[in-house]
Design a protein around this motif. Sequence first.
Motif, PDB file in Angstrom:
ATOM      1  N   PRO D 160       0.724  -1.107  -0.078  1.00 43.95           N
ATOM      2  CA  PRO D 160      -0.013   0.035  -0.072  1.00 43.95           C
ATOM      3  C   PRO D 160       0.914   1.357  -0.034  1.00 43.95           C
ATOM      4  O   PRO D 160       0.146   2.382  -0.312  1.00 43.95           O
ATOM      5  CB  PRO D 160      -0.800  -0.185   1.178  1.00 43.95           C
ATOM      6  CG  PRO D 160      -0.144  -1.273   2.094  1.00 43.95           C
ATOM      7  CD  PRO D 160       0.485  -2.121   1.400  1.00 43.95           C
ATOM      8  N   TYR D 196      -2.091 -11.159  -0.169  1.00 43.05           N
ATOM      9  CA  TYR D 196      -2.714 -10.414   0.929  1.00 43.05           C
ATOM     10  C   TYR D 196      -2.937 -11.275   2.239  1.00 43.05           C
ATOM     11  O   TYR D 196      -2.860 -12.529   2.199  1.00 43.05           O
ATOM     12  CB  TYR D 196      -4.004  -9.861   0.824  1.00 43.05           C
ATOM     13  CG  TYR D 196      -5.012 -10.981   0.285  1.00 43.05           C
ATOM     14  CD1 TYR D 196      -5.885 -11.677   1.329  1.00 43.05           C
ATOM     15  CD2 TYR D 196      -5.438 -11.274  -1.191  1.00 43.05           C
ATOM     16  CE1 TYR D 196      -6.903 -12.626   0.833  1.00 43.05           C
ATOM     17  CE2 TYR D 196      -6.466 -12.053  -1.266  1.00 43.05           C
ATOM     18  CZ  TYR D 196      -7.150 -12.790  -0.474  1.00 43.05           C
ATOM     19  OH  TYR D 196      -8.036 -13.729  -0.814  1.00 43.05           O
ATOM     20  N   THR D 198      -5.414 -10.494   4.836  1.00 47.88           N
ATOM     21  CA  THR D 198      -6.889 -10.249   4.725  1.00 47.88           C
ATOM     22  C   THR D 198      -7.592  -9.217   3.745  1.00 47.88           C
ATOM     23  O   THR D 198      -7.097  -8.597   3.768  1.00 47.88           O
ATOM     24  CB  THR D 198      -7.201  -9.870   6.274  1.00 47.88           C
ATOM     25  OG1 THR D 198      -8.652  -9.699   6.592  1.00 47.88           O
ATOM     26  CG2 THR D 198      -6.581  -8.450   6.839  1.00 47.88           C
ATOM     27  N   LEU D 199      -8.613  -9.809   3.383  1.00 45.76           N
ATOM     28  CA  LEU D 199      -9.348  -8.954   2.398  1.00 45.76           C
ATOM     29  C   LEU D 199      -9.783  -7.674   3.190  1.00 45.76           C
ATOM     30  O   LEU D 199     -10.230  -6.610   2.521  1.00 45.76           O
ATOM     31  CB  LEU D 199     -10.559  -9.705   1.886  1.00 45.76           C
ATOM     32  CG  LEU D 199     -10.072 -10.475   0.873  1.00 45.76           C
ATOM     33  CD1 LEU D 199     -11.163 -11.459   0.207  1.00 45.76           C
ATOM     34  CD2 LEU D 199      -9.440  -9.718  -0.506  1.00 45.76           C
ATOM     35  N   LEU D 200     -10.031  -7.718   4.527  1.00 39.40           N
ATOM     36  CA  LEU D 200     -10.558  -6.518   5.128  1.00 39.40           C
ATOM     37  C   LEU D 200      -9.841  -5.131   5.148  1.00 39.40           C
ATOM     38  O   LEU D 200     -10.264  -3.938   5.252  1.00 39.40           O
ATOM     39  CB  LEU D 200     -10.671  -6.944   6.822  1.00 39.40           C
ATOM     40  CG  LEU D 200     -11.652  -8.069   7.184  1.00 39.40           C
ATOM     41  CD1 LEU D 200     -11.588  -8.067   8.753  1.00 39.40           C
ATOM     42  CD2 LEU D 200     -12.732  -8.012   6.789  1.00 39.40           C
ATOM     43  N   ASN D 201      -8.338  -5.301   4.780  1.00 45.90           N
ATOM     44  CA  ASN D 201      -7.783  -4.098   4.745  1.00 45.90           C
ATOM     45  C   ASN D 201      -7.209  -4.170   3.260  1.00 45.90           C
ATOM     46  O   ASN D 201      -6.437  -3.251   3.043  1.00 45.90           O
ATOM     47  CB  ASN D 201      -6.621  -3.940   5.626  1.00 45.90           C
ATOM     48  CG  ASN D 201      -5.393  -5.153   5.742  1.00 45.90           C
ATOM     49  OD1 ASN D 201      -5.601  -5.608   4.531  1.00 45.90           O
ATOM     50  ND2 ASN D 201      -4.671  -5.052   6.531  1.00 45.90           N
ATOM     51  N   THR D 202      -7.613  -4.783   2.189  1.00 47.07           N
ATOM     52  CA  THR D 202      -7.175  -5.045   0.963  1.00 47.07           C
ATOM     53  C   THR D 202      -7.908  -4.532  -0.283  1.00 47.07           C
ATOM     54  O   THR D 202      -8.946  -4.693  -0.196  1.00 47.07           O
ATOM     55  CB  THR D 202      -6.587  -6.421   0.746  1.00 47.07           C
ATOM     56  OG1 THR D 202      -5.793  -6.840   1.734  1.00 47.07           O
ATOM     57  CG2 THR D 202      -5.992  -6.663  -0.620  1.00 47.07           C
ATOM     58  N   ASP D 203      -7.379  -3.737  -1.137  1.00 44.48           N
ATOM     59  CA  ASP D 203      -8.055  -3.382  -2.298  1.00 44.48           C
ATOM     60  C   ASP D 203      -7.597  -3.980  -3.438  1.00 44.48           C
ATOM     61  O   ASP D 203      -6.581  -3.740  -4.009  1.00 44.48           O
ATOM     62  CB  ASP D 203      -7.986  -1.780  -2.594  1.00 44.48           C
ATOM     63  CG  ASP D 203      -8.492  -1.463  -3.711  1.00 44.48           C
ATOM     64  OD1 ASP D 203      -8.879  -1.965  -4.744  1.00 44.48           O
ATOM     65  OD2 ASP D 203      -8.841  -0.280  -3.657  1.00 44.48           O
ATOM     66  N   LEU D 204      -8.142  -5.420  -3.560  1.00 48.26           N
ATOM     67  CA  LEU D 204      -7.624  -6.262  -4.803  1.00 48.26           C
ATOM     68  C   LEU D 204      -7.355  -5.667  -5.951  1.00 48.26           C
ATOM     69  O   LEU D 204      -6.365  -5.891  -6.452  1.00 48.26           O
ATOM     70  CB  LEU D 204      -8.632  -7.424  -4.765  1.00 48.26           C
ATOM     71  CG  LEU D 204      -8.146  -8.696  -5.364  1.00 48.26           C
ATOM     72  CD1 LEU D 204      -7.299  -9.575  -4.125  1.00 48.26           C
ATOM     73  CD2 LEU D 204      -9.400  -9.553  -5.359  1.00 48.26           C
ATOM     74  N   ARG D 205      -8.351  -4.683  -6.673  1.00 49.48           N
ATOM     75  CA  ARG D 205      -8.148  -4.260  -7.974  1.00 49.48           C
ATOM     76  C   ARG D 205      -6.699  -3.171  -8.091  1.00 49.48           C
ATOM     77  O   ARG D 205      -6.190  -3.432  -8.965  1.00 49.48           O
ATOM     78  CB  ARG D 205      -9.232  -3.657  -8.317  1.00 49.48           C
ATOM     79  CG  ARG D 205      -9.230  -3.123 -10.046  1.00 49.48           C
ATOM     80  CD  ARG D 205     -10.379  -2.154 -10.030  1.00 49.48           C
ATOM     81  NE  ARG D 205     -11.551  -2.455  -9.926  1.00 49.48           N
ATOM     82  CZ  ARG D 205     -12.320  -2.930 -10.870  1.00 49.48           C
ATOM     83  NH1 ARG D 205     -11.893  -2.610 -12.201  1.00 49.48           N
ATOM     84  NH2 ARG D 205     -13.520  -3.079 -11.010  1.00 49.48           N
ATOM     85  N   ARG D 206      -6.544  -2.397  -6.903  1.00 51.39           N
ATOM     86  CA  ARG D 206      -5.431  -1.727  -6.962  1.00 51.39           C
ATOM     87  C   ARG D 206      -4.188  -2.564  -6.842  1.00 51.39           C
ATOM     88  O   ARG D 206      -3.005  -2.366  -7.574  1.00 51.39           O
ATOM     89  CB  ARG D 206      -5.592  -0.961  -5.666  1.00 51.39           C
ATOM     90  CG  ARG D 206      -6.068   0.355  -5.536  1.00 51.39           C
ATOM     91  CD  ARG D 206      -5.863   1.243  -4.302  1.00 51.39           C
ATOM     92  NE  ARG D 206      -6.734   2.379  -4.049  1.00 51.39           N
ATOM     93  CZ  ARG D 206      -6.251   3.532  -4.294  1.00 51.39           C
ATOM     94  NH1 ARG D 206      -5.186   3.758  -5.101  1.00 51.39           N
ATOM     95  NH2 ARG D 206      -7.135   4.498  -4.153  1.00 51.39           N
ATOM     96  N   GLU D 207      -4.290  -3.418  -6.221  1.00 51.10           N
ATOM     97  CA  GLU D 207      -2.945  -4.450  -5.746  1.00 51.10           C
ATOM     98  C   GLU D 207      -2.425  -5.019  -7.254  1.00 51.10           C
ATOM     99  O   GLU D 207      -1.301  -4.965  -7.529  1.00 51.10           O
ATOM    100  CB  GLU D 207      -3.116  -5.106  -4.837  1.00 51.10           C
ATOM    101  CG  GLU D 207      -3.150  -4.471  -3.238  1.00 51.10           C
ATOM    102  CD  GLU D 207      -2.575  -5.252  -2.229  1.00 51.10           C
ATOM    103  OE1 GLU D 207      -2.299  -6.331  -2.354  1.00 51.10           O
ATOM    104  OE2 GLU D 207      -2.689  -4.684  -1.120  1.00 51.10           O
ATOM    105  N   LEU D 208      -3.577  -5.611  -7.909  1.00 53.51           N
ATOM    106  CA  LEU D 208      -3.328  -6.313  -9.172  1.00 53.51           C
ATOM    107  C   LEU D 208      -2.947  -5.134 -10.162  1.00 53.51           C
ATOM    108  O   LEU D 208      -1.853  -5.509 -11.019  1.00 53.51           O
ATOM    109  CB  LEU D 208      -4.828  -6.796  -9.769  1.00 53.51           C
ATOM    110  CG  LEU D 208      -5.178  -8.108  -9.066  1.00 53.51           C
ATOM    111  CD1 LEU D 208      -6.583  -8.472  -9.437  1.00 53.51           C
ATOM    112  CD2 LEU D 208      -4.071  -9.125  -9.113  1.00 53.51           C
ATOM    113  N   ASP D 209      -3.333  -4.045 -10.016  1.00 55.59           N
ATOM    114  CA  ASP D 209      -2.844  -3.106 -11.186  1.00 55.59           C
ATOM    115  C   ASP D 209      -1.291  -2.830 -10.750  1.00 55.59           C
ATOM    116  O   ASP D 209      -0.724  -2.454 -11.754  1.00 55.59           O
ATOM    117  CB  ASP D 209      -3.765  -1.839 -10.971  1.00 55.59           C
ATOM    118  CG  ASP D 209      -5.096  -1.886 -11.746  1.00 55.59           C
ATOM    119  OD1 ASP D 209      -5.302  -2.849 -12.622  1.00 55.59           O
ATOM    120  OD2 ASP D 209      -5.943  -1.083 -11.896  1.00 55.59           O
ATOM    121  N   GLN D 210      -1.119  -2.589  -9.422  1.00 49.76           N
ATOM    122  CA  GLN D 210       0.190  -2.499  -9.117  1.00 49.76           C
ATOM    123  C   GLN D 210       1.295  -3.519  -9.555  1.00 49.76           C
ATOM    124  O   GLN D 210       2.435  -3.055 -10.165  1.00 49.76           O
ATOM    125  CB  GLN D 210       0.442  -1.948  -7.457  1.00 49.76           C
ATOM    126  CG  GLN D 210      -0.275  -0.982  -6.931  1.00 49.76           C
ATOM    127  CD  GLN D 210      -0.443  -0.974  -5.733  1.00 49.76           C
ATOM    128  OE1 GLN D 210      -1.213  -0.316  -4.720  1.00 49.76           O
ATOM    129  NE2 GLN D 210       0.575  -1.484  -4.731  1.00 49.76           N
TER     130      GLN D 210
END
Lengths: 438, 438, 438, 438
Positions: D160, D196, D198-210
């Motif tokens: 992040p 990740y 935990t999904l609770l603090n994760t923005d999956l789409r952002r991380e995939l783009d990164q």
Amino acid sequence: MTSRPYDDLPTVRYEGPDSRNPLAYRWYDADRVVLGKTLAEHLRPAVCYWHTFCWGGQDPFALGADVFRRPWSDGDPLAAAQLKLDNAFDVFRVLGLPFWCFHDRDVAPEGATLRASNAMLDAVLERAARKMQDSGVRLLWGTANLFSHPRYMAGAATNPDPEVYAYAAAQVKHALEWTQRLDGANYVLWGGREGYETLLNTDLRRELDQYGRFLAAVVEHKHKIGFRGTILIEPKPQEPTKHQYDYDTATVHGFLQRYGLEGEVKVNLEVNHATLAGHSFEHEVATAAALGLLGSIDANRGDEQLGWDTDQFPNNHVQLVPAMLEIIRHGGLGQGGMNFDAKVRRQSIELTDVLIAHVGGVDTLARAFLCAAALHESGDLEHPRDERYAGWDGALGQAILGGSGLDALADRVHAQDLSPQPRSGRQELLEQLVNRHV
Amino acid sequence: MTSRPYDDLPTVRYEGPDSRNPLAYRWYDADRVVLGKTLAEHLRPAVCYWHTFCWGGQDPFALGADVFRRPWSDGDPLAAAQLKLDNAFDVFRVLGLPFWCFHDRDVAPEGATLRASNAMLDAVLERAARKMQDSGVRLLWGTANLFSHPRYMAGAATNPDPEVYAYAAAQVKHALEWTQRLDGANYVLWGGREGYETLLNTDLRRELDQYGRFLAAVVEHKHKIGFRGTILIEPKPQEPTKHQYDYDTATVHGFLQRYGLEGEVKVNLEVNHATLAGHSFEHEVATAAALGLLGSIDANRGDEQLGWDTDQFPNNHVQLVPAMLEIIRHGGLGQGGMNFDAKVRRQSIELTDVLIAHVGGVDTLARAFLCAAALHESGDLEHPRDERYAGWDGALGQAILGGSGLDALADRVHAQDLSPQPRSGRQELLEQLVNRHV
Amino acid sequence: MTSRPYDDLPTVRYEGPDSRNPLAYRWYDADRVVLGKTLAEHLRPAVCYWHTFCWGGQDPFALGADVFRRPWSDGDPLAAAQLKLDNAFDVFRVLGLPFWCFHDRDVAPEGATLRASNAMLDAVLERAARKMQDSGVRLLWGTANLFSHPRYMAGAATNPDPEVYAYAAAQVKHALEWTQRLDGANYVLWGGREGYETLLNTDLRRELDQYGRFLAAVVEHKHKIGFRGTILIEPKPQEPTKHQYDYDTATVHGFLQRYGLEGEVKVNLEVNHATLAGHSFEHEVATAAALGLLGSIDANRGDEQLGWDTDQFPNNHVQLVPAMLEIIRHGGLGQGGMNFDAKVRRQSIELTDVLIAHVGGVDTLARAFLCAAALHESGDLEHPRDERYAGWDGALGQAILGGSGLDALADRVHAQDLSPQPRSGRQELLEQLVNRHV
Amino acid sequence: MTSRPYDDLPTVRYEGPDSRNPLAYRWYDADRVVLGKTLAEHLRPAVCYWHTFCWGGQDPFALGADVFRRPWSDGDPLAAAQLKLDNAFDVFRVLGLPFWCFHDRDVAPEGATLRASNAMLDAVLERAARKMQDSGVRLLWGTANLFSHPRYMAGAATNPDPEVYAYAAAQVKHALEWTQRLDGANYVLWGGREGYETLLNTDLRRELDQYGRFLAAVVEHKHKIGFRGTILIEPKPQEPTKHQYDYDTATVHGFLQRYGLEGEVKVNLEVNHATLAGHSFEHEVATAAALGLLGSIDANRGDEQLGWDTDQFPNNHVQLVPAMLEIIRHGGLGQGGMNFDAKVRRQSIELTDVLIAHVGGVDTLARAFLCAAALHESGDLEHPRDERYAGWDGALGQAILGGSGLDALADRVHAQDLSPQPRSGRQELLEQLVNRHV
Ligand SMILES: [Co+2]
Ligand SMILES: [Co+2]
Ligand SMILES: [Co+2]
Ligand SMILES: [Co+2]
Ligand SMILES: [Co+2]
Ligand SMILES: [Co+2]
Ligand SMILES: [Co+2]
Ligand SMILES: [Co+2]
């Protein structure tokens, strides 16, 4: 960083379900009376020393250093151990929980000889004794670490080298005697190395006999010194070894009978160990209860997608209700309790993360217990269950349990042309009834 | 299709490793003497009746009909059962294997009453007795199907309805007596329904007691009628139920001791059941051997990626060598044997697929056994293992096993400043030594 | 038994959390408005035809007959199918749920030719059309059963025989056109046989190409006939086959891109399929949402200790909250819905067990959704998450996403001696925040 | 202990299957020509630096120190790194294997700044370059350790904090350029933290783009500097994180297409990662081959009963034959190779254990390859497979693949009353055919 960062924090209080304070209990109202006892007396929650004060946040699967930086992370080992102890009692005070648990090597460092290790342990535990006196915090159980040092690489009691067995015996003697001195309610044996890596170099029968003898010696020593706590084995199926001899409750049950130790030893059941062994936690609790082995609980959870012991704090009270119900049906844990054998996630590097994790965990246990108590008192499950087995209290059931043989029963089947019809197990209804109380 | 399609096929012969005939043995030279006995005497291979002659190739997970069309698939049930028997003995003859195994309901259909079922079973088994006489094929074990009929939906011995227990007892009586009449070497109890679906409606302690009483009654009846075979329990962790009471060998070990049945009952170990329980197959064999419970083997394999019992034919001899070694170390299976509790894949719809699967399976067992025998005779593993535990045969080891307590051992550690050093477990070397023989 | 046993039952009503009526909703208040829509509009719950009206309670792992005896279990297949339909609409009416789902072969029997099968399907679906008209019940999706008949044993589109592909194509054409005629919101393709049993006989690349072409043909036909519903693939990792080509969402994502079908096809995610694939359900939902593939939901649960698809009704709302939150974050399911691809346990043989299971399941979904909506609205998770990634909205983050290369970034690191410090992931706090809302 | 304990050991030679020398090859005859190339050219075996020279034998699950005591375990970090390098090249020489692999942080310690780390890396790799020159040992691949340091706790590219991304980019730049300078055949990206907790603090789409952007930047840099090796991603499903974005080959396939990187990046497949993802290793190889992604191999094995990455040396050649066959069918690994991403067991503390493990591992690979080559050349599997799909080369198959739609195919089914019949998949026969060659 100050050396006593928890020192000036207020004690966590019960504020009720509507509280938005992350350092308040929403469900754990310690003095609330349910089923005739306070919540604190039912749960007997304990903070574990190792995860909370000794674990450095290392990644188990990568080379790398500690990520948690604590005031007691560095410096002279014995001085650091004393500072760690002070901080631990600060945390116990902040959380307001009644018990703690430790391994000998959590508390004080390993020395060059066992004598040196013992001396350091004595130094720290003398201080702990005073702090327990002052704070009223009690010891749920003590134990000896027979797995971290390289000498235990191939087992402690089950090591192919009897000198290692002797060393382990001497170490347990000291830890058990300290547990007695600190008035510990239980003493735990965890067989983290009592297993094998490969059968190719293993004599299973020898190792079982060694382990049986070791356990018997511990029980003998308990009686010799007059320790009144319960001796507990903590089942775990594998990890670190390929296979551990105290795989699960049923395995321990067979083992205890084989070595004449039934009635002397009970189990300390860990949630995540149950699931690694392929069981639900409530299965392990119900099995231990049915077999007279239910001792104490290591309250944590695993990750359902991961194949190792993640030791997470419990966070789903619904999932715990069936196990709590089995404990209530059994009449409670006696001198056992619920130890948070749980660690914050590796990324939870802040000192407050440790507090918040315990608060959430305690609340999860308390809420699950309250739900299970209401469920039990309602009779919603208990009445249908009794009714389901009613036939076994009748004439045929009693005749069978009284010894009817195959011939007599076959005669009866043919004489009456018996054709028993299936009845609904009503699982979905029972699940719905549980949900009325969660 | 002819009604006896296997009738005119030649008997499968041993042709040696270079054979390219899919209906010849490459490794199973039945009369070859190894470790003092013939291969046939060591392996005692058996064809199972259910998978090979009764299973229709249904998809377990989809609604749908049988995909295998056999001459005995249709028609009057009893006549079809007799035709099935004729075909089975044709297959036994073609494969040239010494044993078979059956459940009562494999052999003959279920009737409207137990009496009617028994009468049909009698009709078919009278014919089987003659065919066994004529062919020399022997019975490795018989068993009763206490799981398919809806009456057993919630268990047989562990059913909440004692009438179901009585029915099961009567059914086992008949199956056990037929097993004796056919000179079966063993009688198997498989607890496919002895378990629970949900703890919410289950009284675990009651069910364990029911099961314990049932097993005791079977043992009593065995002695009453003078049956000389071994009573076997076949452990399985789950499937069809959520949890079965005969989860694995260690669980059965505890159960047998609890109900006073040690020495009376052994285990029939299935490869795929071992792996579903989270164990390697060799673990289950070594455990049963160490605990005096090793009875017989259901030789199959699971799929390492699938979470249910796929009952495939063994095809990797290297994987089986460690288990074969444990059997050899134990002195063999005694009156047990190796039953192919295995079924062809659903897409293997041809009649010859059944033969080819058995040929490949027998060869895999034979090759694994030959490798393990050579490994054992070489001492490549045995010598290092003995050496590894040598300390336990020395003074300290014997003192420990003879009863040294914690005080005495602690004195010794301190007096000698014991500091035992780890030694290499040499796992990779041992794995390399195994590979010299495969 | 009457032929219409559900006919005179009252419709299930919302009675609120304190109701003790097992045939009342405690949480599913269909018209309650949350986040701008009614609960019924958010959840769009559907009853599935196969488990609820076609499954006979067979044990997947034992030979054995149906255990459920229904009025439509016997008799002329087409007449039984019509009676089954009447009963199904009775159940829809009793439950008061807005949608249903079916496979072609659930609704009408297989005939001797496809033409005959189609004719029977037409006969029953004509009646269904009238009943939908009368009742207001809508079709969430239709599908074709391309897995039960032996012709599909080795796959439908991926069969090594192109005639099977052709047959499947013809069958899908008919099912898709009926789905259009019944105004279905979606059409599902489930690849229960699109996989392999063994790589030894499989040409993976060929089979993928066949499957890609099949899926493209379905999409072309959709456009040709003007069907406005969404085409969905339902991922499943294995079972019945060893490996299925639509293993999970990520696999489908790669597949759709490879065959140019992105934007045309979405996924129907089943909870139990997600867990069999080694994922949490919320992972699959979040992944599908991130990749633009989130279509519809098969709401059930697996058993955490069992390795196959148990298709149980959901009963733990806490466990579902994270997935519901992902759906809410995504803006809902659009024309998808939540289908109960769930079956009562085999021992739940009573007709009311079916109703109770649906009531409990609907309530679990509703309660989980309400909790997730409150959690979402509170911002308790949303604010910390936004804050956590805030750096990516700043200059450096935007430069990186805008295309900064390794040289430029290395220059920056060296120029600024960057040494980024870890921050707490606060997992335990977030878990505690979730628990405020459950 | 001498500082160069391997220095005077003789080079391991091929002595043939009958050798009883644990430091001789029984199957790896490097210059033996099979399928037109030498065994060394087919396998391209590599020693990995991290497990073999950097891992200290720590127990992943217990607090505790290194158990392996090596000459390079202590002392000044940079001097120790140089001594480690000397020992590594001694081992390469003793084993006579053509390749090695490394992470940047295996080779040299982490400094206070990236500049300092780079300088130390430069110092050691300059020496490595000379040693490679002298010894002829080549680099199979290099990589950067983006997971051990606490800064990467929450990911490298997917962190992040964009500063962590920048740091990782700078680190990869240096490692990639060194890989080019050392003429590495490949460069590997292993996403040990790209996932990740935990999904609770994760923005999956952002991380995939990164992650997509990061990978693209690496590919751009490769072209910019003219590196001719292949960029590889090493899939792994989880561990250390809860979920990793490069879960398996199919997931990577989707990811590469999404970010326009197909054709630029392939996969480095590890056996134990495949099995942790729920796949057989041969599945991952076949999938990568079918999708054009097959790059290189990390040859190890997991433990079938353990749920984490045990990274053991391969020891069952039969199990590896199907994967070797897929590699042969694909035409080999090109510039990939087979890296022993494997470590000796923790109890294998002797220096020779490391050598013996590699010898056994190389032999297992060689034997599996020889068996697969013979199997392939025999046509025993290839002919039946071609025949099985022959229909797809006929008129109907070609019409379908050429674009026949549902209407046309339905017309054909009805016109011809098509009723395709299932054919045997012959799995057991094929398994028997494989066993002819092992
Ligand atoms: Co524990
Ligand atoms: Co644990
Ligand atoms: Co089985
Ligand atoms: Co079996
Ligand atoms: Co589904
Ligand atoms: Co399902
Ligand atoms: Co690797
Ligand atoms: Co690995």
